[in-house]
Design a protein around this motif. Sequence first.
Motif, PDB file in Angstrom:
ATOM      1  N   SER A   1      14.802   0.073   1.823  1.00 31.60           N
ATOM      2  CA  SER A   1      14.055   1.321   1.950  1.00 31.60           C
ATOM      3  C   SER A   1      12.739   1.143   2.706  1.00 31.60           C
ATOM      4  CB  SER A   1      13.794   1.931   0.577  1.00 31.60           C
ATOM      5  OG  SER A   1      12.942   1.109  -0.167  1.00 31.60           O
ATOM      6  N   ILE A   2      12.223  -0.099   2.791  1.00 30.53           N
ATOM      7  CA  ILE A   2      10.916  -0.288   3.438  1.00 30.53           C
ATOM      8  C   ILE A   2      10.951  -1.169   4.675  1.00 30.53           C
ATOM      9  CG2 ILE A   2       9.632   0.134   1.322  1.00 30.53           C
ATOM     10  CD1 ILE A   2       9.298  -2.873   0.990  1.00 30.53           C
TER      11      ILE A   2
ATOM     12  N   ALA B   1       2.145  -5.587  -8.593  1.00 30.77           N
ATOM     13  CA  ALA B   1       2.132  -6.966  -8.095  1.00 30.77           C
ATOM     14  C   ALA B   1       2.928  -7.084  -6.795  1.00 30.77           C
ATOM     15  CB  ALA B   1       2.703  -7.910  -9.150  1.00 30.77           C
ATOM     16  N   LEU B   2       4.096  -6.455  -6.750  1.00 31.89           N
ATOM     17  CA  LEU B   2       4.913  -6.513  -5.534  1.00 31.89           C
ATOM     18  C   LEU B   2       4.207  -5.820  -4.375  1.00 31.89           C
ATOM     19  CD1 LEU B   2       7.471  -7.184  -3.976  1.00 31.89           C
ATOM     20  CD2 LEU B   2       8.508  -5.105  -4.912  1.00 31.89           C
ATOM     21  N   PHE B   3       3.637  -4.657  -4.616  1.00 27.93           N
ATOM     22  CA  PHE B   3       2.955  -3.957  -3.533  1.00 27.93           C
ATOM     23  C   PHE B   3       1.769  -4.765  -3.013  1.00 27.93           C
ATOM     24  CE2 PHE B   3      -0.224  -0.873  -1.992  1.00 27.93           C
ATOM     25  CZ  PHE B   3       0.471  -0.434  -0.880  1.00 27.93           C
TER      26      PHE B   3
ATOM     27  N   GLN C   1       1.572   2.745   4.221  1.00 30.51           N
ATOM     28  CA  GLN C   1       1.397   2.117   2.916  1.00 30.51           C
ATOM     29  C   GLN C   1       1.658   3.056   1.747  1.00 30.51           C
ATOM     30  OE1 GLN C   1      -1.951  -0.410   2.441  1.00 30.51           O
ATOM     31  NE2 GLN C   1      -1.306  -1.728   4.109  1.00 30.51           N
ATOM     32  N   ALA C   2       1.381   4.328   1.897  1.00 36.14           N
ATOM     33  CA  ALA C   2       1.679   5.269   0.813  1.00 36.14           C
ATOM     34  C   ALA C   2       3.188   5.364   0.591  1.00 36.14           C
ATOM     35  CB  ALA C   2       1.097   6.639   1.128  1.00 36.14           C
TER      36      ALA C   2
ATOM     37  N   VAL D   1       8.293   1.184  -3.585  1.00 38.36           N
ATOM     38  CA  VAL D   1       8.201   0.044  -4.509  1.00 38.36           C
ATOM     39  C   VAL D   1       8.117   0.544  -5.947  1.00 38.36           C
ATOM     40  CG1 VAL D   1       6.684  -1.826  -5.258  1.00 38.36           C
ATOM     41  CG2 VAL D   1       7.257  -1.580  -2.842  1.00 38.36           C
ATOM     42  N   ARG D   2       7.291   1.563  -6.187  1.00 40.27           N
ATOM     43  CA  ARG D   2       7.137   2.090  -7.546  1.00 40.27           C
ATOM     44  C   ARG D   2       8.462   2.645  -8.074  1.00 40.27           C
ATOM     45  NH1 ARG D   2       2.745   4.645  -6.782  1.00 40.27           N
ATOM     46  NH2 ARG D   2       3.688   6.544  -5.974  1.00 40.27           N
TER      47      ARG D   2
END
Length: 150
Positions: A22-23, A67-69, A81-82, A88-89
Amino acid sequence: MEDHLAYLQSCMYQYSRAIYRSIKDLIDPYTVESTRLESRRAVLQECELTMSRLAADPQYFARPDRALFQDIRRYFPITAQAQVAWAVREGVGAAMAFIEQQVEAGAFDGGVARCKATTRKGKACQRTPLPNRDYCPSHQHLEARTSLAA
């Protein structure tokens, strides 16, 4: 038990890959191709490390999404980044919900199930339920109510 552990690891692998997929396209496109490939490898590795740590010890990993972000945010431009933080969340939240289901089913702690009741403070009861039951001796009265309602 080893089959169940392999199942958990494969599920956590799928969660880490879903986050990565997804990223991955949001990684800074204005860098050199070799740097972009290294960044993709680093992001994938961080996703996998986070998921394996979450699967290994879910109770002592506070805020794995944060932590991952924090570990991967340097690979993305400020404009993305948003979106990365949201992905990630959501991905880590889904993985944590899956882990919580496994904990309640007794997949951790040597396969010992936990009582389905909550304490007066609203936290899950940590005691072991009676054999072939859903509740511990302190909460066995709740099982009687459940069977009467059914």
